[in-house]
Design an enzyme around this catalytic site. Structure first.
Site, short mmCIF file in Angstrom:
data_model
loop_
_atom_site.label_atom_id
_atom_site.label_comp_id
_atom_site.label_asym_id
_atom_site.label_seq_id
_atom_site.Cartn_x
_atom_site.Cartn_y
_atom_site.Cartn_z
N HIS B 123 0.87 -1.18 0.00
CA HIS B 123 0.00 0.00 0.00
C HIS B 123 0.91 1.24 0.00
CE1 HIS B 123 -2.74 2.98 1.87
NE2 HIS B 123 -3.74 2.20 1.51
N ASP B 199 3.21 -4.16 7.93
CA ASP B 199 2.03 -3.33 7.80
C ASP B 199 0.83 -4.25 7.97
OD1 ASP B 199 -0.19 -1.92 7.04
OD2 ASP B 199 0.55 -1.39 5.04
N GLN B 202 -4.37 -4.86 7.31
CA GLN B 202 -5.38 -5.81 6.84
C GLN B 202 -5.22 -7.16 7.53
OE1 GLN B 202 -7.80 -4.96 4.80
NE2 GLN B 202 -7.05 -3.04 3.94
N LYS B 225 -10.29 0.10 10.55
CA LYS B 225 -10.53 -1.12 9.77
C LYS B 225 -10.86 -2.30 10.68
CE LYS B 225 -7.17 0.12 6.19
NZ LYS B 225 -7.86 0.71 5.05
N CYS B 367 -4.77 2.49 -3.55
CA CYS B 367 -3.50 2.99 -3.00
C CYS B 367 -2.38 1.97 -3.16
CB CYS B 367 -3.63 3.37 -1.53
SG CYS B 367 -4.71 4.76 -1.28
C1 LIG Z 1 -2.43 -2.60 3.65
C2 LIG Z 1 -2.74 -1.22 4.12
N1 LIG Z 1 -1.77 -0.50 4.68
C3 LIG Z 1 -1.99 0.74 5.16
C4 LIG Z 1 -3.23 1.32 5.07
C5 LIG Z 1 -3.39 2.73 5.57
O1 LIG Z 1 -4.25 2.81 6.65
P1 LIG Z 1 -4.68 4.27 7.12
O2 LIG Z 1 -5.25 4.93 5.91
O3 LIG Z 1 -5.68 4.05 8.18
O4 LIG Z 1 -3.43 4.93 7.60
C6 LIG Z 1 -4.28 0.60 4.48
C7 LIG Z 1 -5.64 1.15 4.34
O5 LIG Z 1 -5.92 2.13 3.68
C8 LIG Z 1 -4.03 -0.70 4.00
O6 LIG Z 1 -4.99 -1.42 3.43
#
Ligand SMILES: Cc1ncc(COP(=O)(O)O)c(C=O)c1O
Ligand SMILES: Cc1ncc(COP(=O)(O)O)c(C=O)c1O
Lengths: 155, 410, 410, 155
Positions: B123, B199, B202, B225, B367
């Site tokens: 991401h 990270d 998910q 999430k 993203c």
């Molecule tokens: C795999 C992953 N990493 C990071 C994020 C970023 O999370 P946030 O937007 O809450 O910082 C997301 C979700 O958007 C994600 O799916």
């Protein structure tokens, strides 16, 4: 499903399936600009060739949804052969069309600002304003065209 | 299935009330989850009954607020099996958590030519901070390639690890659902003296998490999430590392002393929590953890596996070659995220028609533009499952897809 | 008084319900304000009715969420008379807002020997980020001294401004209540080619704010002190500056494009809003702004002036020399923050006994240790007033102080 | 107001008003450590002089509330003349006292862990646990003493 039918008018799907003026032009003499829709990943490239203040050729290329691609395609047909001043006017009218607020559509009987009536086929994109997220799709090609104009100014 | 989804749905007001006269089929939990009433109420009651600033007040209300916040820290620590609750640092989202590592640990420990190894699934939140370090410190960002089916291709891992100081991978992909072998990667990282960041945005919401079992050094995740509020993220880190890292944001709470000449940092976790924390959000995340534990994360995982199997089968049966499901199809190495390509209809157009049928999915690059490029597409339609989804939601998706096909072949 | 405080109190559940059988006298709004029911409800309804991730979804729910968030941005922009809503950047608190300026604008524009001029009143949030820049980039932090009565001593301003690139001052002190002449400082800064940042954490909640009138370039404030939720802060900046600044946190939302090789930043405000924003908090802050506007910021200011006058008089009348009220006593240059020293009883002990009388005040250094040092004290007792306080609260404070004196002279 | 009377016992106020062993010692031979309570701004300095594993002199100094100052004062009287091992025991007992949870106090009849009964005057600080924020005040001097021990180890 009236909203959907309104969004996806026949002519829009036609331009999407059979895009007009797809491709590239040689740079120079043409100028080129590239636009992104950061939200959905749509991309569009616009090439224009201007002679004596008149758009003598325009091509677009890219990947995107039916709205972004058909809007770009319709744009090319609308502006070919027009002077830069005329094109500015068309851009203005189109942006007007895209900024008619949902509310006014819901309320009145789709009364349209007279300045937008010269848009021809492009009027078909009017249903987009009911779907605010899609406005960015519809304007992508147009913003990229404006970037081309900036390129022109710099040269 | 180990719990009754119709009971679960009732816990979520947005899913159990009627919206525009058709009930909502919410298949976008990878973007954000819906919230159970208990979490919403925990936030409201915080404001209605114990709202005060934390850590600094001697009066009872402020003490209650501090206790509510620190109790939540303990719960969240237990939830991921961290041994010490001071290893839990509150941020605003997973993005900030990863930036904290890049801008504190990374800026202090990485220099010209040092390599950060990412998977090709990442991401943007786990890409851009490293690109920023490439710009500011001259580090190199390197990529673990993917196999045809969307798994990490580790055949060349040894070579990939040369010069690597950090392996940063997602615990589960938000596009393909892929669940990479984090333990293997963490061990391989440690073998070459590198650290491992996961990270887990998910991952933590969808399966039991044990940082010791994962073997990583940093774990980032995000509250919204996992049934929690917006505005709250977590960074877990090994205390030995956190203690040595320079502070990130400067301000109140994160200091021991400030003079006109300089400052000394507080101990962890506060060193990294400058300013008034997202207090109601922390309390809300604590309630979300309580909720998920009451359901049982094993059950959540099992439910999602069963439902993902059903979804893969249903879509294959009903659409055959007209529908491409990106990523691995083996539910033991993937979560409930389904990235789809349907006929030659653009994802944006698909999701528009699905919405008209009350089905909420996401269309876009999610993203993860570098991954999109590898997949050779600009965007996908993504349907993602969570504990409150059931077979009827999958059926509704399939029905709506069919209608989409019909609509565009007018 | 231009509104009836007993009506206002009813809007705030925590102030209108009974706590431990004695009603709560909340005099700690400088730490965090209480929340009106409307704000609490705005947050709940967001989760119950429109929760979805913003900006990326084509479905109607996501559109509603995006609209709710962007409408709030407009409201907040109007609230401080900003001309363009893209000049409003959402952060998690004022601390992050100031850090953003230091770590983006500061890191890109300041170097060895450049001076950041602070007032001696500053909160750690507006000190530590500059100390961090002193460490990393060799800038110099310089201080505007105070007069005896706690005002900024500007007699030597010309000399102080030599080499200055940024003047960073609080709009109102969270310790002494002092309201510095921001316009004068901003003009003086501009005259030497410097910029001006205002830490308006204690300003925006308490008086009408007009960024054009203030004449500053950056304005930072925080939601939880202005009837809004925790977890939300704002940075306002002039668009010409924001556009030229490098991004701060990297991740989703803040990019136009990401490849394996690099990234391009989005336009403002999104360039500075990496990751999922604090959506419910932004919506809640919008509701807080609605609430404050329904009362009228002019009225809030007038009410606080009247009440501060009453408090200063009452405390002077009842305690004479036994009670020191730090800072200026002229209500035209101060807000409703009263820092007290009572007899020789330590502030912590005072606040403990006050709490026993249901009076919530703060004892400590209030995250302003350099100021404490100038005052020659380790801590003070701080009582702070807001729109929901009235004369009976001030009387209760005075009664409880008297009881404190008695208690410790047993 | 029973809670308050419980917090501010007579002996605490006495140590606050008349602190024992206030001051400093020459370093070396003494070692010194400085402690902060970042929340309220309290500060304490502790000097100890150790001969043959026995604390032969101790002084404290600082600014702070009645709880932090009296606790430090009582600490000095409790540990003067004790061996380092004995002091470790006292520190342990005191921290036990400070960690008896509010709940157990509310429930039972203030039953106290037997390990904390050797604390003498220090027992008076037991009321502090009903006010969790103040525990940090009560332990400030003690944590600073432990820092002195770390100094000793390093020498
Ligand atoms: C795999 C992953 N990493 C990071 C994020 C970023 O999370 P946030 O937007 O809450 O910082 C997301 C979700 O958007 C994600 O799916
Ligand atoms: C003057 C001042 N500046 C900055 C802050 C920091 O605000 P926050 O903690 O919400 O970041 C505060 C409040 O704590 C304050 O009073």
């Amino acid at each position: 499903m009236s909203g959907l039918e309104d969004l996806y008018r026949e002519i829009i799907l036609d331009h999407y399936r059979n895009p007009r003026n797809q491709g590239e032009l040689e740079v120079p003499p043409a100028v080129m600009a590239e636009g992104f829709n950061p939200l959905c990943g749509d991309e569009v490239k616009v090439h224009i060739k201007v002679d004596d203040g008149v758009i003598v050729d325009i091509k677009f290329d890219g990947q995107g949804c039916s709205i972004s691609q058909s809007s770009a395609s319709m744009m090319t047909t609308a502006i070919t052969g027009k002077t830069l001043e005329e094109v500015e006017g068309i851009i203005y009218s189109f942006k007007q069309l895209m900024s008619i607020h949902e509310k006014s559509l819901e309320g009145g009987s789709e009364t349209v600002d007279s300045s937008t009536t010269g848009l021809g086929d492009l009027q078909a994109l009017q249903g987009v304003v009911k779907f605010p997220v899609r406005i960015k799709c519809a304007t992508l090609g147009w913003n990229t065209l404006e970037q081309c104009f900036e390129e022109l100014d710099e040269n | 299935m180990s719990f009754d989804v119709s009971d679960i749905k009732k816990d979520f007001p947005l899913l159990s009330c009627e919206e525009h006269n058709n009930s909502l089929i919410y298949l976008d939990s990878a973007a954000t989850s819906q919230k159970p009433q208990k979490v919403i109420d925990a936030v409201s009651s915080y404001y209605e009954e114990i709202n005060a600033n934390v850590h600094r007040g001697a009066y009872r209300l402020a003490e209650k607020a501090t206790t509510a916040m620190e109790d939540a820290r303990e719960k969240i620590s237990d939830f991921i099996k961290s041994e010490r609750s001071e290893e839990i640092i509150f941020t605003k989202n997973a993005t900030e958590s990863i930036n904290l590592v890049a801008k504190s640990w990374g800026a202090a420990n990485l220099g010209e030519g040092d390599v950060v190894l990412l998977s090709s699934l990442e991401h943007h939140a786990n890409i851009v901070p490293w690109h920023q370090l490439a710009e500011s410190q001259g580090i190199e960002v390197r990529w673990i390639p993917l196999t045809e089916s969307g798994l990490l291709d580790l055949t060349d891992l040894d070579r990939l690890l040369e010069g690597v100081k950090l392996v940063a991978v997602s615990g589960a992909s938000n596009v393909l659902g892929t669940v990479p072998p984090v333990r293997t990667l963490a061990d391989a990282a440690h073998a070459v003296g590198a650290l491992c960041l996961v990270d887990a945005s998910q991952y933590v919401p969808h399966r039991p998490t044990d940082v010791e079992e994962l073997g990583c050094d940093f774990l980032a995740f995000t509250g919204h999430k996992m049934c929690g509020p917006t505005g709250i993220g977590v960074l877990w880190g090994r205390s030995e590392l956190l203690e040595q890292m320079p502070p990130f944001l400067g301000g109140g709470e994160m200091i021991l002393d400030v003079t006109q000449e300089g400052f000394t940092s507080n101990t962890i976790p506060w060193k990294f929590e400058a300013g008034t924390p997202p207090i109601s959000e922390i309390v809300g995340l604590g309630a979300a953890v309580d909720y998920l534990e009451s359901v049982g994360m094993d059950n959540v995982l099992e439910h999602e596996r069963t439902l993902t199997t059903y979804a893969l089968q249903t879509l294959k049966d009903r659409f055959g070659d007209e529908l491409i499901i990106h990523g691995p199809h083996d539910v033991s190495v993937r979560g409930g995220v389904l990235s789809l390509a349907y006929q030659d209809i653009h994802p944006h157009d698909v999701s528009q028609v699905l919405d008209d049928h009350g089905v909420c999915v996401r269309a876009g690059h999610h993203c993860a533009k570098p991954l999109m490029k590898l997949l050779g597409v600009g965007s996908t339609v993504r349907a993602s499952l969570y504990l409150y989804n059931d077979e009827s939601d999958v059926d509704a998706l399939a029905d709506a897809l069919e209608a989409t096909g019909k609509f565009f072949s007018r």
